[in-house]
Design an enzyme around this catalytic site. Structure first.
Site, short mmCIF file in Angstrom:
data_model
loop_
_atom_site.label_atom_id
_atom_site.label_comp_id
_atom_site.label_asym_id
_atom_site.label_seq_id
_atom_site.Cartn_x
_atom_site.Cartn_y
_atom_site.Cartn_z
N ASP A 272 35.40 -1.84 35.40
CA ASP A 272 36.45 -1.17 36.17
C ASP A 272 37.80 -1.24 35.46
O ASP A 272 38.85 -1.18 36.10
CB ASP A 272 36.56 -1.77 37.58
CG ASP A 272 36.91 -3.26 37.57
OD1 ASP A 272 37.10 -3.82 36.47
OD2 ASP A 272 36.98 -3.85 38.66
N ASN B 60 45.41 -13.77 32.51
CA ASN B 60 44.05 -13.55 32.03
C ASN B 60 43.59 -12.18 32.50
O ASN B 60 43.58 -11.90 33.70
CB ASN B 60 43.14 -14.65 32.58
CG ASN B 60 41.67 -14.42 32.23
OD1 ASN B 60 41.35 -13.68 31.31
ND2 ASN B 60 40.79 -15.06 32.97
N HIS C 16 41.49 45.86 36.02
CA HIS C 16 41.93 45.70 37.41
C HIS C 16 40.75 45.69 38.38
O HIS C 16 39.87 46.53 38.30
CB HIS C 16 42.85 46.85 37.87
CG HIS C 16 43.61 47.52 36.79
ND1 HIS C 16 44.86 47.10 36.40
CD2 HIS C 16 43.32 48.59 36.02
CE1 HIS C 16 45.30 47.89 35.43
NE2 HIS C 16 44.37 48.80 35.18
N ASN D 12 35.59 50.77 28.33
CA ASN D 12 36.66 50.71 29.32
C ASN D 12 36.08 50.80 30.72
O ASN D 12 35.38 51.76 31.05
CB ASN D 12 37.66 51.85 29.12
CG ASN D 12 38.86 51.70 30.04
OD1 ASN D 12 39.81 50.99 29.74
ND2 ASN D 12 38.82 52.38 31.18
N ARG E 104 29.08 62.07 42.88
CA ARG E 104 29.89 61.99 44.10
C ARG E 104 29.81 63.34 44.80
O ARG E 104 29.48 64.36 44.19
CB ARG E 104 31.34 61.66 43.74
CG ARG E 104 32.03 62.73 42.92
CD ARG E 104 33.38 62.28 42.41
NE ARG E 104 34.06 63.38 41.72
CZ ARG E 104 34.88 63.23 40.70
NH1 ARG E 104 35.10 62.02 40.21
NH2 ARG E 104 35.48 64.27 40.15
#
Length: 456
Positions: A103, A170, A363, A377, A440
């Site tokens: 420790d 000590n 983004h 891209n 689309r």
């Protein structure tokens, strides 16, 4: 040079930590206390290193692995009893054994080496590591004679008023002649209030036998700090962080605010890299030269190339190349590989994906389970739809492709080299190289229809 051995005492339960986690496994700067101790001890050219385990033995063994041999102290009956458990491994050896508490994570190999040198120089049977404490309350005092030699160690509760004025204490770290240690330890009694066997009693026995007892005083009291509760743990964290940050600054790294920069002891950072406040670097991180990291970024077990800039982002278990820009507010999740000159912009999440050189997702994108070629891209809002509720599927985007804004790429799917995907498309089939894909609904304008809406 005599053979060297080490015994690390790591069997105590640590009740004052008030924790389910075994005491010596509590981390200091992300690394368990006992592992700090073992790693420093291993720098001493040891023949053998034995860790004494007790509570949480299997967890300690799992953490340290082959760095150490192990001996079990089934009952915690004191420090001498703990060392005695190593007799089956070290009892027949000749040489010098250093005994260290598990420790004391701040103890350095340099201090231990200096102590070993003093031990050999004095031809001592035992050498005590001492330090000067501004407030020595609770510590055993080192009482020296008129020649400056150690006369005795007096525990605080047993010390006279004059002895309590002594500030040399000590630390609980010792070097022993190995044969003397294991012969004398058999003579230690548990005739005390606690009914335990204490290692300092070995020193007293050797002293009474006329053997040389030496002491090496370290100039750094902080190094000897023993961690027994959360307060001491926080102090060790502060001291270790200061030590790590100082080392990096001395090696040519600029830390704008060292007090608010957290760097793991395993991190490697190149010269002229600048780290801004709030940065957390955890685990095995390697950063190249001339990089800029921060503010408030987190890097864990990752590599980052030279001249790369990371702003307010998280990178975990991934590779990032040279001349890359990441963030602000990007998240690079595990198993991702980002090539050179790549741009990963604000609010972009990358998971288990590879980006080729010079590609961009600037983004608001999610890129998961994807292979992105060079010079690609990805427009704002581009999404790889990689999960159908049961299985993950891969998206492949070849060199030079252009993905328009607000596009969904439903995996498994491949976008060919140099292909264009029109903005707003949901792509479910492969797109051939050099093709333009539009997926689309056709726009319909209804003249004057807005008036009907306004009248409602």
């Amino acid at each position: 040079m005599d053979k060297r051995f080490a015994v690390v005492l790591a069997a105590g339960q640590g009740t004052r930590m008030k924790s389910k986690l075994y005491k010596v496994l509590h981390p200091v700067c992300g690394k368990p206390m006992v592992e700090h101790v073992v790693d420093e001890a291993r720098k001493l050219s040891l023949e053998k290193l034995v860790t004494i385990v007790g509570h949480g033995a299997e967890d300690v063994k799992k953490q340290l692995g082959e760095k150490s041999e192990y001996a079990l102290q089934a009952e915690q009956l004191g420090t001498a009893h703990a060392v005695k458990q190593a007799k089956s491994i070290l009892g027949s050896e000749k040489g010098t054994t250093i005994v260290i508490c598990g420790d004391t994570p701040l103890l350095t190999a340099e201090t231990m080496e200096a102590m070993l040198t003093e031990h050999q120089k004095k031809a001592a049977k035992v050498t005590i590591l001492t330090a000067v404490a501004e407030d020595p309350t609770g510590y055993g005092r080192i009482i020296r004679n008129e020649n400056g030699d150690v006369a005795k160690i007096v525990e605080h509760k047993d010390a006279t008023e004059e002895e309590r004025l002594v500030k040399e204490i000590n630390t609980g770290t010792y070097c022993f002649d190995n044969e003397a240690l294991f012969q004398t330890i058999e003579q230690v009694s548990n005739d005390n209030v606690q009914g335990e066997y204490y290692l300092p009693d070995v020193i007293e026995i050797l002293k009474n036998q006329g053997e040389t007892v030496a002491a090496y005083q370290t100039v750094n009291f902080q190094e000897t700090l023993g961690v027994n509760d959360r307060v001491a743990l926080s102090q060790a964290e502060i001291y270790m962080k200061q030590r790590i940050n100082k080392r990096h600054m001395q090696n040519g790294v600029s830390l704008i605010d060292p007090d608010n920069t957290y760097i793991s002891p395993e991190a490697v950072i190149g010269r002229d890299t600048v780290i801004y406040p709030g940065t957390v670097i955890k685990g095995r991180v390697v950063i190249g030269e001339d990089a800029v990291i921060g503010q408030n970024s987190e890097l864990e077990n990752s590599t980052v190339g030279s001249r790369t800039v990371i702003k307010q982002s998280v990178i975990v278990d991934s590779e990032v190349g040279d001349d890359v820009t990441i963030g602000p507010f990007a998240h690079i999740r595990p198993d991702s590989k980002i090539g050179n000159e790549v741009r990963i912009g604000n609010f972009v999440e990358v998971k288990k994906s590879e980006f080729g050189d010079r590609s961009k997702a600037s983004h608001l994108s999610y890129i998961g389970d994807a292979e992105i070629g060079t010079d690609v891209n990805l427009g704002c809002g581009s999404i790889t739809v990689n999960y159908d509720g049961k299985h993950k599927f891969k998206t492949k985007i070849e060199n030079g492709a252009f993905i328009g804004c607000n596009s969904n790429l439903v995996a498994p799917v491949t976008i060919g080299e140099g292909a264009y995907v029109a903005a707003g498309s949901t792509i479910t089939d492969d797109v051939p190289g050099r093709a333009l894909s539009i997926a689309r609904a056709r726009q319909v304008n209804k003249e004057d229809y807005a008036e009907n809406i306004h009248k409602k």
